[in-house]
Design a protein around this motif. Structure first.
Motif, PDB file in Angstrom:
ATOM      1  N   MET A   1       0.724  -1.153  -0.087  1.00  0.00           N
ATOM      2  CA  MET A   1      -0.043  -0.080   0.108  1.00  0.00           C
ATOM      3  C   MET A   1       0.923   1.093  -0.110  1.00  0.00           C
ATOM      4  SD  MET A   1      -3.152   0.962   2.505  1.00  0.00           S
ATOM      5  CE  MET A   1      -3.881   2.523   2.454  1.00  0.00           C
ATOM      6  N   ARG A   2       0.537   2.350  -0.689  1.00  0.00           N
ATOM      7  CA  ARG A   2       1.335   3.474  -0.934  1.00  0.00           C
ATOM      8  C   ARG A   2       1.040   4.125   0.640  1.00  0.00           C
ATOM      9  NH1 ARG A   2      -1.588   5.716  -6.158  1.00  0.00           N
ATOM     10  NH2 ARG A   2      -3.236   4.733  -5.230  1.00  0.00           N
ATOM     11  N   PRO A   3       2.448   5.002   0.937  1.00  0.00           N
ATOM     12  CA  PRO A   3       2.239   5.421   2.181  1.00  0.00           C
ATOM     13  C   PRO A   3       1.235   6.793   2.010  1.00  0.00           C
ATOM     14  CG  PRO A   3       4.096   6.179   1.049  1.00  0.00           C
ATOM     15  CD  PRO A   3       3.514   5.079   0.254  1.00  0.00           C
ATOM     16  N   VAL A   4       0.918   7.408   3.437  1.00  0.00           N
ATOM     17  CA  VAL A   4       0.112   8.459   3.747  1.00  0.00           C
ATOM     18  C   VAL A   4       1.399   9.619   3.865  1.00  0.00           C
ATOM     19  CG1 VAL A   4      -1.600   9.760   4.972  1.00  0.00           C
ATOM     20  CG2 VAL A   4      -1.889   7.311   4.707  1.00  0.00           C
ATOM     21  N   LEU A   5       1.146  10.607   2.944  1.00  0.00           N
ATOM     22  CA  LEU A   5       1.939  11.596   3.412  1.00  0.00           C
ATOM     23  C   LEU A   5       1.315  12.667   4.475  1.00  0.00           C
ATOM     24  CD1 LEU A   5       4.328  13.737   2.331  1.00  0.00           C
ATOM     25  CD2 LEU A   5       2.667  14.702   0.967  1.00  0.00           C
ATOM     26  N   VAL A   6       2.379  12.939   5.626  1.00  0.00           N
ATOM     27  CA  VAL A   6       1.978  13.482   6.649  1.00  0.00           C
ATOM     28  C   VAL A   6       2.645  14.888   6.647  1.00  0.00           C
ATOM     29  CG1 VAL A   6       1.783  13.951   9.211  1.00  0.00           C
ATOM     30  CG2 VAL A   6       1.112  11.815   7.972  1.00  0.00           C
ATOM     31  N   ILE A   7       2.452  16.196   6.445  1.00  0.00           N
ATOM     32  CA  ILE A   7       3.134  17.170   6.545  1.00  0.00           C
ATOM     33  C   ILE A   7       2.999  17.863   7.722  1.00  0.00           C
ATOM     34  CG2 ILE A   7       3.476  19.681   5.435  1.00  0.00           C
ATOM     35  CD1 ILE A   7       2.228  18.434   2.930  1.00  0.00           C
ATOM     36  N   THR A   8       4.359  18.008   8.440  1.00  0.00           N
ATOM     37  CA  THR A   8       4.295  19.016   9.681  1.00  0.00           C
ATOM     38  C   THR A   8       4.863  20.103   9.884  1.00  0.00           C
ATOM     39  OG1 THR A   8       6.383  17.780  10.584  1.00  0.00           O
ATOM     40  CG2 THR A   8       4.284  16.533  10.810  1.00  0.00           C
ATOM     41  N   HIS A   9       4.586  21.086  10.688  1.00  0.00           N
ATOM     42  CA  HIS A   9       5.060  22.220  10.634  1.00  0.00           C
ATOM     43  C   HIS A   9       6.072  22.672  12.090  1.00  0.00           C
ATOM     44  CE1 HIS A   9       1.776  22.294   7.982  1.00  0.00           C
ATOM     45  NE2 HIS A   9       2.526  22.887   7.263  1.00  0.00           N
ATOM     46  N   ALA A  10       5.989  21.804  12.995  1.00  0.00           N
ATOM     47  CA  ALA A  10       6.398  21.973  14.361  1.00  0.00           C
ATOM     48  C   ALA A  10       6.657  20.588  14.987  1.00  0.00           C
ATOM     49  CB  ALA A  10       5.613  22.837  15.129  1.00  0.00           C
ATOM     50  N   PRO A  11       7.818  20.492  15.746  1.00  0.00           N
ATOM     51  CA  PRO A  11       7.786  18.949  16.092  1.00  0.00           C
ATOM     52  C   PRO A  11       7.024  18.529  17.108  1.00  0.00           C
ATOM     53  CG  PRO A  11       9.631  20.675  17.110  1.00  0.00           C
ATOM     54  CD  PRO A  11       8.841  21.520  15.908  1.00  0.00           C
ATOM     55  N   HIS A  12       6.274  19.388  17.753  1.00  0.00           N
ATOM     56  CA  HIS A  12       5.479  18.782  18.723  1.00  0.00           C
ATOM     57  C   HIS A  12       3.893  18.811  18.344  1.00  0.00           C
ATOM     58  CE1 HIS A  12       5.821  23.222  18.845  1.00  0.00           C
ATOM     59  NE2 HIS A  12       4.305  23.170  18.995  1.00  0.00           N
ATOM     60  N   GLU A  13       3.768  18.986  16.971  1.00  0.00           N
ATOM     61  CA  GLU A  13       2.329  19.066  16.169  1.00  0.00           C
ATOM     62  C   GLU A  13       2.559  17.840  15.136  1.00  0.00           C
ATOM     63  OE1 GLU A  13      -0.210  21.915  15.820  1.00  0.00           O
ATOM     64  OE2 GLU A  13       1.226  23.890  16.404  1.00  0.00           O
ATOM     65  N   GLY A  14       2.637  16.547  15.640  1.00  0.00           N
ATOM     66  CA  GLY A  14       2.342  15.525  15.051  1.00  0.00           C
ATOM     67  C   GLY A  14       1.202  15.077  14.758  1.00  0.00           C
ATOM     68  N   PRO A  15       1.048  13.881  14.157  1.00  0.00           N
ATOM     69  CA  PRO A  15      -0.238  13.355  13.791  1.00  0.00           C
ATOM     70  C   PRO A  15      -1.037  12.645  14.928  1.00  0.00           C
ATOM     71  CG  PRO A  15       1.183  11.936  13.034  1.00  0.00           C
ATOM     72  CD  PRO A  15       2.161  12.908  13.333  1.00  0.00           C
ATOM     73  N   GLY A  16      -0.325  12.421  15.969  1.00  0.00           N
ATOM     74  CA  GLY A  16      -1.103  11.877  17.160  1.00  0.00           C
ATOM     75  C   GLY A  16      -1.971  10.861  16.858  1.00  0.00           C
ATOM     76  N   LEU A  17      -3.224  10.704  17.214  1.00  0.00           N
ATOM     77  CA  LEU A  17      -4.251   9.797  17.029  1.00  0.00           C
ATOM     78  C   LEU A  17      -4.593   9.604  15.590  1.00  0.00           C
ATOM     79  CD1 LEU A  17      -6.931  10.955  19.756  1.00  0.00           C
ATOM     80  CD2 LEU A  17      -5.307   9.054  20.012  1.00  0.00           C
ATOM     81  N   ILE A  18      -4.448  10.557  14.805  1.00  0.00           N
ATOM     82  CA  ILE A  18      -4.563  10.342  13.242  1.00  0.00           C
ATOM     83  C   ILE A  18      -3.875   9.075  12.824  1.00  0.00           C
ATOM     84  CG2 ILE A  18      -4.342  11.487  10.855  1.00  0.00           C
ATOM     85  CD1 ILE A  18      -4.573  13.876  12.265  1.00  0.00           C
ATOM     86  N   SER A  19      -2.890   8.926  13.361  1.00  0.00           N
ATOM     87  CA  SER A  19      -1.926   7.817  12.883  1.00  0.00           C
ATOM     88  C   SER A  19      -2.453   6.520  13.318  1.00  0.00           C
ATOM     89  CB  SER A  19      -0.351   7.800  13.413  1.00  0.00           C
ATOM     90  OG  SER A  19      -0.131   7.909  14.950  1.00  0.00           O
ATOM     91  N   ARG A  20      -3.085   6.284  14.465  1.00  0.00           N
ATOM     92  CA  ARG A  20      -3.810   5.072  14.759  1.00  0.00           C
ATOM     93  C   ARG A  20      -4.880   4.731  13.763  1.00  0.00           C
ATOM     94  NH1 ARG A  20      -4.967   5.919  21.193  1.00  0.00           N
ATOM     95  NH2 ARG A  20      -2.952   6.954  21.755  1.00  0.00           N
TER      96      ARG A  20
END
Length: 230
Positions: free
Chosen positions: A1-20
């Motif tokens: 499966m192709r990956p999901v691109l996650v674009i971040t702008h600050a180290p503390h603002e990651g995807p969190g629950l989205i990744s689950r």
């Protein structure tokens, strides 16, 4: 499966629950300050997630990578690629679709209800008036052709959908650990008093136990759209 691109702008603002909710590998990129920002082609990814950050969504001069993000978001909507934009990510999505940004128009920081007015296959998992975490001062107009999904009195556009793309001004991606990280990050709480920080911490203790399972269900719904693209 192709990956999901996650674009971040600050180290503390990651995807969190989205990744689950994403049964797919993640490809995390930060291109914020790159003059020659290069993002994966849409045929390389199964979805696009754009997270929050403290910068103004229209500050392309200060953060030239934002232009590449907006271009990718516009192309993703045209190509019917699943898109999720959170806070700054929603504002970038709105700008990419021809909306207008209003700086310092409505400061909302802390847990408070949001009215969800329209059924949506992803956002609907939160219910009709969940108490969620708000952390913004800028707002956007509803993009042309978009469906308004949620609002507050201070911020009329709290969520919208355009085709395959969902934008959220609020932050359902946090669990208790991520909230603790935010509340100990100077860039996040620099303008808050100690009493305000503790009020948010206490509100998180009250609301997150019910909100997190609903948010996980919501992000699993987004994950289903991603898996359908493959």
């Amino acid at each position: 499966m192709r990956p999901v691109l996650v674009i971040t702008h600050a180290p503390h603002e990651g995807p969190g629950l989205i990744s689950r909710g994403l049964d797919a590998p993640l490809r995390v990129r930060t291109v914020l300050d790159l003059e020659d920002a290069r993002l994966p082609a849409l045929d390389e990814v199964s979805g696009v997630v754009v997270m929050g950050g403290p910068m103004d969504a229209d500050d392309v001069r200060g953060h030239p990578g934002l232009a590449a993000e907006r271009a990718l978001l516009a192309a993703a909507v045209d190509a019917d690629v699943p898109v999720l934009g959170v806070c700054l990510g929603m504002q970038l999505l709105a700008l990419a679709l021809g909306s207008h940004l209003h700086l310092r128009a409505a400061t909302e920081i802390g847990f408070a209800p949001v009215d969800i007015d329209v059924e949506d296959p992803v956002l609907g998992a939160l219910g009709t008036r969940p108490t969620v975490l708000h952390w913004h001062s800028d707002t956007v107009d509803l993009p042309p052709g978009a469906t308004l999904l949620a609002s507050t009195e201070a911020t009329p556009v709290q969520a919208f959908r355009v085709g395959s793309a969902l934008g959220l001004q609020f932050h359902p991606e946090l669990d208790a650990g991520m909230l603790d990280l935010w509340l100990s990050t100077p860039d996040m709480v620099g303008e808050l008093g100690d009493d305000e920080i503790e009020e948010i911490r206490a509100a998180g203790g009250r609301h997150l136990p019910g909100l997190v399972p609903a948010a996980e269900k919501m992000f699993a719904g987004f994950g289903e759209l991603v898996r359908a693209r493959g």
